[in-house]
Design a protein around this motif. Structure first.
Motif, PDB file in Angstrom:
ATOM      1  N   PHE A  30      -3.691   2.708   2.995  1.00 30.78           N
ATOM      2  CA  PHE A  30      -2.317   2.796   3.496  1.00 30.78           C
ATOM      3  C   PHE A  30      -2.305   3.075   4.998  1.00 30.78           C
ATOM      4  O   PHE A  30      -1.520   2.471   5.752  1.00 30.78           O
ATOM      5  CB  PHE A  30      -1.559   3.890   2.748  1.00 30.78           C
ATOM      6  CG  PHE A  30      -0.183   4.163   3.282  1.00 30.78           C
ATOM      7  CD1 PHE A  30       0.785   3.173   3.279  1.00 30.78           C
ATOM      8  CD2 PHE A  30       0.149   5.409   3.802  1.00 30.78           C
ATOM      9  CE1 PHE A  30       2.067   3.417   3.781  1.00 30.78           C
ATOM     10  CE2 PHE A  30       1.419   5.666   4.297  1.00 30.78           C
ATOM     11  CZ  PHE A  30       2.379   4.659   4.287  1.00 30.78           C
ATOM     12  N   THR A  31      -3.171   3.970   5.442  1.00 27.20           N
ATOM     13  CA  THR A  31      -3.256   4.272   6.875  1.00 27.20           C
ATOM     14  C   THR A  31      -3.651   3.034   7.664  1.00 27.20           C
ATOM     15  O   THR A  31      -3.102   2.748   8.736  1.00 27.20           O
ATOM     16  CB  THR A  31      -4.265   5.405   7.118  1.00 27.20           C
ATOM     17  OG1 THR A  31      -3.865   6.571   6.391  1.00 27.20           O
ATOM     18  CG2 THR A  31      -4.367   5.734   8.597  1.00 27.20           C
ATOM     19  N   HIS A  87       0.825  -1.216   0.000  1.00 25.18           N
ATOM     20  CA  HIS A  87       0.000   0.000   0.000  1.00 25.18           C
ATOM     21  C   HIS A  87       0.858   1.265   0.000  1.00 25.18           C
ATOM     22  O   HIS A  87       0.399   2.322  -0.431  1.00 25.18           O
ATOM     23  CB  HIS A  87      -0.954  -0.017   1.191  1.00 25.18           C
ATOM     24  CG  HIS A  87      -2.057  -1.024   1.059  1.00 25.18           C
ATOM     25  ND1 HIS A  87      -3.057  -0.911   0.114  1.00 25.18           N
ATOM     26  CD2 HIS A  87      -2.286  -2.190   1.725  1.00 25.18           C
ATOM     27  CE1 HIS A  87      -3.885  -1.937   0.224  1.00 25.18           C
ATOM     28  NE2 HIS A  87      -3.440  -2.735   1.180  1.00 25.18           N
ATOM     29  N   GLN A  88       2.109   1.165   0.471  1.00 25.86           N
ATOM     30  CA  GLN A  88       3.020   2.305   0.393  1.00 25.86           C
ATOM     31  C   GLN A  88       3.237   2.707  -1.056  1.00 25.86           C
ATOM     32  O   GLN A  88       3.208   3.892  -1.411  1.00 25.86           O
ATOM     33  CB  GLN A  88       4.354   1.943   1.035  1.00 25.86           C
ATOM     34  CG  GLN A  88       5.449   2.994   0.867  1.00 25.86           C
ATOM     35  CD  GLN A  88       5.189   4.247   1.666  1.00 25.86           C
ATOM     36  OE1 GLN A  88       5.319   4.237   2.886  1.00 25.86           O
ATOM     37  NE2 GLN A  88       4.825   5.347   1.018  1.00 25.86           N
ATOM     38  N   ILE A 103      -9.406  11.556  -6.101  1.00 27.85           N
ATOM     39  CA  ILE A 103     -10.314  10.539  -5.551  1.00 27.85           C
ATOM     40  C   ILE A 103      -9.553   9.243  -5.284  1.00 27.85           C
ATOM     41  O   ILE A 103      -9.703   8.604  -4.241  1.00 27.85           O
ATOM     42  CB  ILE A 103     -11.494  10.298  -6.511  1.00 27.85           C
ATOM     43  CG1 ILE A 103     -12.379  11.552  -6.583  1.00 27.85           C
ATOM     44  CG2 ILE A 103     -12.310   9.090  -6.077  1.00 27.85           C
ATOM     45  CD1 ILE A 103     -13.451  11.487  -7.646  1.00 27.85           C
ATOM     46  N   LEU A 104      -8.710   8.844  -6.256  1.00 26.51           N
ATOM     47  CA  LEU A 104      -7.897   7.641  -6.075  1.00 26.51           C
ATOM     48  C   LEU A 104      -6.967   7.799  -4.872  1.00 26.51           C
ATOM     49  O   LEU A 104      -6.776   6.853  -4.097  1.00 26.51           O
ATOM     50  CB  LEU A 104      -7.088   7.362  -7.336  1.00 26.51           C
ATOM     51  CG  LEU A 104      -6.094   6.190  -7.266  1.00 26.51           C
ATOM     52  CD1 LEU A 104      -6.837   4.877  -7.029  1.00 26.51           C
ATOM     53  CD2 LEU A 104      -5.260   6.118  -8.540  1.00 26.51           C
ATOM     54  N   HIS A 105      -6.418   9.004  -4.705  1.00 24.30           N
ATOM     55  CA  HIS A 105      -5.494   9.226  -3.584  1.00 24.30           C
ATOM     56  C   HIS A 105      -6.216   9.120  -2.245  1.00 24.30           C
ATOM     57  O   HIS A 105      -5.645   8.604  -1.266  1.00 24.30           O
ATOM     58  CB  HIS A 105      -4.826  10.590  -3.715  1.00 24.30           C
ATOM     59  CG  HIS A 105      -3.788  10.846  -2.674  1.00 24.30           C
ATOM     60  ND1 HIS A 105      -2.760   9.970  -2.406  1.00 24.30           N
ATOM     61  CD2 HIS A 105      -3.628  11.885  -1.800  1.00 24.30           C
ATOM     62  CE1 HIS A 105      -2.014  10.440  -1.429  1.00 24.30           C
ATOM     63  NE2 HIS A 105      -2.514  11.589  -1.038  1.00 24.30           N
ATOM     64  N   GLU A 106      -7.448   9.570  -2.183  1.00 22.96           N
ATOM     65  CA  GLU A 106      -8.213   9.436  -0.937  1.00 22.96           C
ATOM     66  C   GLU A 106      -8.381   7.962  -0.577  1.00 22.96           C
ATOM     67  O   GLU A 106      -8.220   7.565   0.585  1.00 22.96           O
ATOM     68  CB  GLU A 106      -9.585  10.098  -1.090  1.00 22.96           C
ATOM     69  CG  GLU A 106      -9.536  11.617  -1.121  1.00 22.96           C
ATOM     70  CD  GLU A 106     -10.923  12.226  -1.269  1.00 22.96           C
ATOM     71  OE1 GLU A 106     -11.911  11.458  -1.199  1.00 22.96           O
ATOM     72  OE2 GLU A 106     -11.019  13.452  -1.462  1.00 22.96           O
ATOM     73  N   THR A 107      -8.686   7.141  -1.589  1.00 19.93           N
ATOM     74  CA  THR A 107      -8.842   5.702  -1.349  1.00 19.93           C
ATOM     75  C   THR A 107      -7.526   5.076  -0.899  1.00 19.93           C
ATOM     76  O   THR A 107      -7.482   4.314   0.077  1.00 19.93           O
ATOM     77  CB  THR A 107      -9.336   5.006  -2.629  1.00 19.93           C
ATOM     78  OG1 THR A 107     -10.569   5.580  -3.043  1.00 19.93           O
ATOM     79  CG2 THR A 107      -9.524   3.515  -2.394  1.00 19.93           C
ATOM     80  N   SER A 110      -0.260   7.650  -6.079  1.00 21.00           N
ATOM     81  CA  SER A 110      -1.386   8.589  -6.185  1.00 21.00           C
ATOM     82  C   SER A 110      -1.053   9.941  -5.575  1.00 21.00           C
ATOM     83  O   SER A 110      -1.505  10.980  -6.073  1.00 21.00           O
ATOM     84  CB  SER A 110      -2.634   7.995  -5.520  1.00 21.00           C
ATOM     85  OG  SER A 110      -2.405   7.707  -4.162  1.00 21.00           O
ATOM     86  N   GLU A 111      -0.233   9.948  -4.501  1.00 21.45           N
ATOM     87  CA  GLU A 111       0.156  11.222  -3.892  1.00 21.45           C
ATOM     88  C   GLU A 111       0.974  12.052  -4.874  1.00 21.45           C
ATOM     89  O   GLU A 111       0.731  13.258  -5.052  1.00 21.45           O
ATOM     90  CB  GLU A 111       0.951  10.977  -2.622  1.00 21.45           C
ATOM     91  CG  GLU A 111       1.406  12.267  -1.935  1.00 21.45           C
ATOM     92  CD  GLU A 111       2.324  12.015  -0.763  1.00 21.45           C
ATOM     93  OE1 GLU A 111       2.172  12.691   0.264  1.00 21.45           O
ATOM     94  OE2 GLU A 111       3.210  11.148  -0.887  1.00 21.45           O
ATOM     95  N   THR A 112       1.944  11.415  -5.524  1.00 18.92           N
ATOM     96  CA  THR A 112       2.808  12.133  -6.475  1.00 18.92           C
ATOM     97  C   THR A 112       2.015  12.606  -7.681  1.00 18.92           C
ATOM     98  O   THR A 112       2.148  13.759  -8.111  1.00 18.92           O
ATOM     99  CB  THR A 112       3.961  11.222  -6.927  1.00 18.92           C
ATOM    100  OG1 THR A 112       4.711  10.822  -5.780  1.00 18.92           O
ATOM    101  CG2 THR A 112       4.875  11.949  -7.896  1.00 18.92           C
ATOM    102  N   LEU A 113       1.189  11.721  -8.244  1.00 20.35           N
ATOM    103  CA  LEU A 113       0.415  12.090  -9.435  1.00 20.35           C
ATOM    104  C   LEU A 113      -0.567  13.209  -9.121  1.00 20.35           C
ATOM    105  O   LEU A 113      -0.697  14.168  -9.898  1.00 20.35           O
ATOM    106  CB  LEU A 113      -0.321  10.870  -9.980  1.00 20.35           C
ATOM    107  CG  LEU A 113      -1.099  11.090 -11.280  1.00 20.35           C
ATOM    108  CD1 LEU A 113      -0.175  11.538 -12.406  1.00 20.35           C
ATOM    109  CD2 LEU A 113      -1.855   9.837 -11.682  1.00 20.35           C
TER     110      LEU A 113
END
Length: 670
Positions: free
Chosen positions: A620-621, A79-80, A611-615, A86-89
């Motif tokens: 990951f959390t 998940h990392q 939206i993908l980054h929120e998921t 997604s964070e970078t994109l």
């Protein structure tokens, strides 16, 4: 006594001391990244047979073990990678969206101001001051095009720099993990099976960092070493051997740097977009989003330049000369040659250029061109469509409708007819850089071609619902001087009621310039003479004869006459229509609409990535929390353990004291 109380007490003391030491280590490293909680695993020493019974001989510390959940760790690094991707994109796209919206918004405002200045020229075509304002607004508009393109270019270079930096760090991590594998194997052997916990933590922490950059999976060996696999199955570390990660210039476009893996002297290209993590996000952002924005910006600039330059050539300036280019020529030789990017591995001598032939047919695609030994094969990188465009010196672009114009809006030309070699390749970027290349060519406001060359005057006797409009003017036509004297385009239905329209072109004396009547065909239809091309729409059947017996009737007459005058603004009026005319992408968009469309696309992509980054953040959390619950340090728990082990230590010390007292009593009894 069957058992030595001293040994029992001392073993308890030593074990409790080790437990206190380990607990203190946990507390001290509560905030250390990558630290895994440790625990002393204790065991009972071998019992002593005495007097028909086994008596315990004490306790010992078997090992100091990490409280470690392999499954939770694997989940966390999986998940990392997804989270980092997604964070970078999302971050990159939000920056691009801001650039396209803010700077691009200024550009759209500047385009509007340019058209406002053009409308002022329409109102007062002889006012040189107003003409100068129009040129100033054109300069401001092209300056924003250039600035926006420069921002996108800077983003492109920034991404390449980040890819190079990450590749270097991945290489370092591979070397460090390989060295830790060697140390762990040695330490495990020297420790008779005891685990070197701190070394294992350091290795896990490095692999976790590696997971930020790419997909990672590990396979643990019996020796204690791990094999590290990245991307879609490429081995980065095997035992104590690391394979190098580096970057190389792209092929065929050297600017599209690539990541490669070096194994045993072999260089293996890695598909950046399939590596996962930050690397995949950077490649996707560069190769899809940035190139889309740059290509669409270039297409908008090309459409603007081509429309105004073409219309300038159709009109006359205040010096009664045909208009020169207002903006940079879209087929400037240097620019045309730069659109064909040569692969550095090419061994042939063929040199190509890309000429724009039909802006309306252009897309924002890039194209891959390869020579197969006999012909050039052209592939649209967006649609995947491949065209065979012929051999060197005889290139023929796709032309499905047979109109002589390339279906894809450009032509490939050998500007130096060399000898290509089988496998030579190029990347063609028809629109990519023009956002940075567009500029204003006119410096004299008198050279704005506001006046038309010819005007069409409809006869008062015309009765049919038809229209004749001048489409283009070519002053290089050999009969252009004749056309300057004036021409009458006549139309008549012959015979009456048949629906068959004939036309003729007459000089001022009534003599046919084309040798007699010619069949018009279905409308709309284009007719040319003397460099003047008109388009006929409607049905110019003429007026039927009213005589008895019936005569030939009265034709429709449209006179085309030279119309230059300082107050003539017809050509400038034609330029103002570009603001609302759909000139781009097969007539589906206006010039400004084309740019607004890509801004919308980038915005949608940004929202989707967010939206993908929120998921991914949620998963990951959750995975990180599970890992911390398994192996993280809990200060409340460690404080409780301190009290427990302190009591164990005190009790063991009391055993030693009792043993001493008993010994003293026995000795004193003698």
């Amino acid at each position: 006594m069957p058992v030595d109380l001293y040994n029992l007490g001392v073993s308890g003391l030593l074990t409790a001391q080790q437990q206190l030491s380990t607990t203190s280590q946990n507390i001290a490293n509560v905030d250390t990244d990558g630290y895994t909680r440790q625990q002393v695993i204790q065991g009972t020493q071998n019992a002593l047979w005495e007097g028909g019974n086994y008596y315990g001989t004490g306790v010992y510390a078997q090992e100091v073990r990490r409280i470690y959940d392999q499954f939770a760790y694997n989940e966390s690094i999986y998940h990392q990678s997804r989270y980092s991707y997604s964070e970078t994109l999302t971050g990159r796209l939000q920056g691009l969206d801001d650039i396209m919206s803010n700077v691009g918004g200024n550009m759209l405002d500047s385009i509007s101001e340019f058209y406002d200045a053009l409308n002022s020229v329409v109102d007062q075509p002889t006012d040189v001051g107003i003409r100068q304002v129009m040129l100033d607004k054109a300069e401001a508009m092209t300056g924003i095009f250039n600035s926006l393109n420069a921002s996108l270019e800077a983003q492109f270079e920034s991404v390449n720099t980040d890819i190079e930096t990450i590749a270097g760090r991945m290489d370092e991590i591979g070397e460090q993990v390989a060295e830790l594998n060697r140390q762990i194997i040695t330490a495990s052997g020297n420790g008779n099976g005891a685990t070197p916990n701190d070394l294992l933590d350091r290795r896990d922490q490095l692999i976790t960092e590696l997971a930020e950059y790419t997909n990672v999976s590990t396979v643990e060996q019996a020796s204690g070493a791990v094999t590290v696999i990245i991307g879609n199955g490429q081995t980065l570390v095997a035992d104590n051997t690391a394979f190098g990660v580096s970057t190389i210039p792209g092929a065929p476009d050297v600017r599209d740097i690539e990541i490669v893996l070096t194994q045993g002297g072999n260089t293996i290209p890695l598909d950046g977009q399939n590596l996962g993590g930050q690397v995949a996000a950077l490649f996707e952002y560069r190769d899809e989003e940035l190139k889309l924005a740059m290509n669409e910006l270039g297409l908008t600039a090309i459409a603007m330049s081509d429309a105004f330059n073409s219309q300038q050539a159709q009109g006359l300036d205040l010096n009664e000369s045909f208009g020169n280019n207002l903006f940079t020529d879209i087929n400037d030789t240097t620019l045309a040659q730069q659109r064909a990017r040569v692969d550095t591995s090419n061994t042939g001598t063929s040199q190509l250029q890309v000429n724009i032939t039909d802006v309306n047919s252009l897309t924002a695609s890039d194209y891959y061109l390869q020579f197969d030994g006999s012909d050039y094969q052209l592939t649209d990188l967006d649609s995947g469509t491949t065209y065979n465009i012929g051999a060197p010196g005889a290139i023929t672009m796709p032309d499905a409708d047979g109109d002589g114009v390339s279906d894809i809006g450009f032509e490939v030309e050998d500007f130096v007819v060399g000898v290509p070699v089988n496998g030579d390749k190029w990347i063609l970027t028809p629109t990519r850089e023009f956002g940075g290349d567009i500029g204003v060519e006119l410096s004299d406001p008198d050279q704005i071609a506001a006046s038309s060359v010819f005007e069409v005057y409809e006869s008062d006797t015309n009765v049919s619902p038809a229209d004749v409009e001048i489409i283009s003017v070519d002053p290089t036509d050999p009969n252009f001087a004749t056309a300057m004297n004036g021409m009458d385009f006549t139309f008549i239905e012959n015979p009456a009621g048949s629906g068959t329209i004939e036309y003729d072109i007459l000089d001022p004396s009534g003599t046919s310039l084309i040798g007699g009547a010619t069949l018009l065909g279905a409308t709309p239809a284009q007719i040319s003479y003397g460099g003047v091309t008109v388009e006929v729409t409607g049905n110019p059947i003429g007026q039927a004869s009213t005589t008895v017996p019936a005569g030939p009737g009265t034709p429709e007459v449209y006179s085309v006459n030279y119309a230059f005058g300082p107050g003539n603004n017809s050509n400038a009026v034609a330029m103002t229509e570009f603001q609302t005319t759909k000139l781009v992408k097969d007539g589906s968009m206006t010039i400004e609409g084309s740019y607004q469309n890509v801004v919308t696309q980038i915005g949608v992509h940004t929202e989707t990535a967010a939206i993908l980054h929120e998921t991914n953040t949620t998963t990951f959390t959750s995975a990180t929390t599970t890992l911390l619950q398994a192996g993280g340090v809990n200060l409340d728990e460690e404080a409780s353990n301190l009290l427990k082990y302190q009591q164990s230590y005190t009790a063991a010390a009391r055993i030693v004291t009792v043993a001493k007292e008993i010994t003293d009593t026995l000795l004193n009894s003698f």
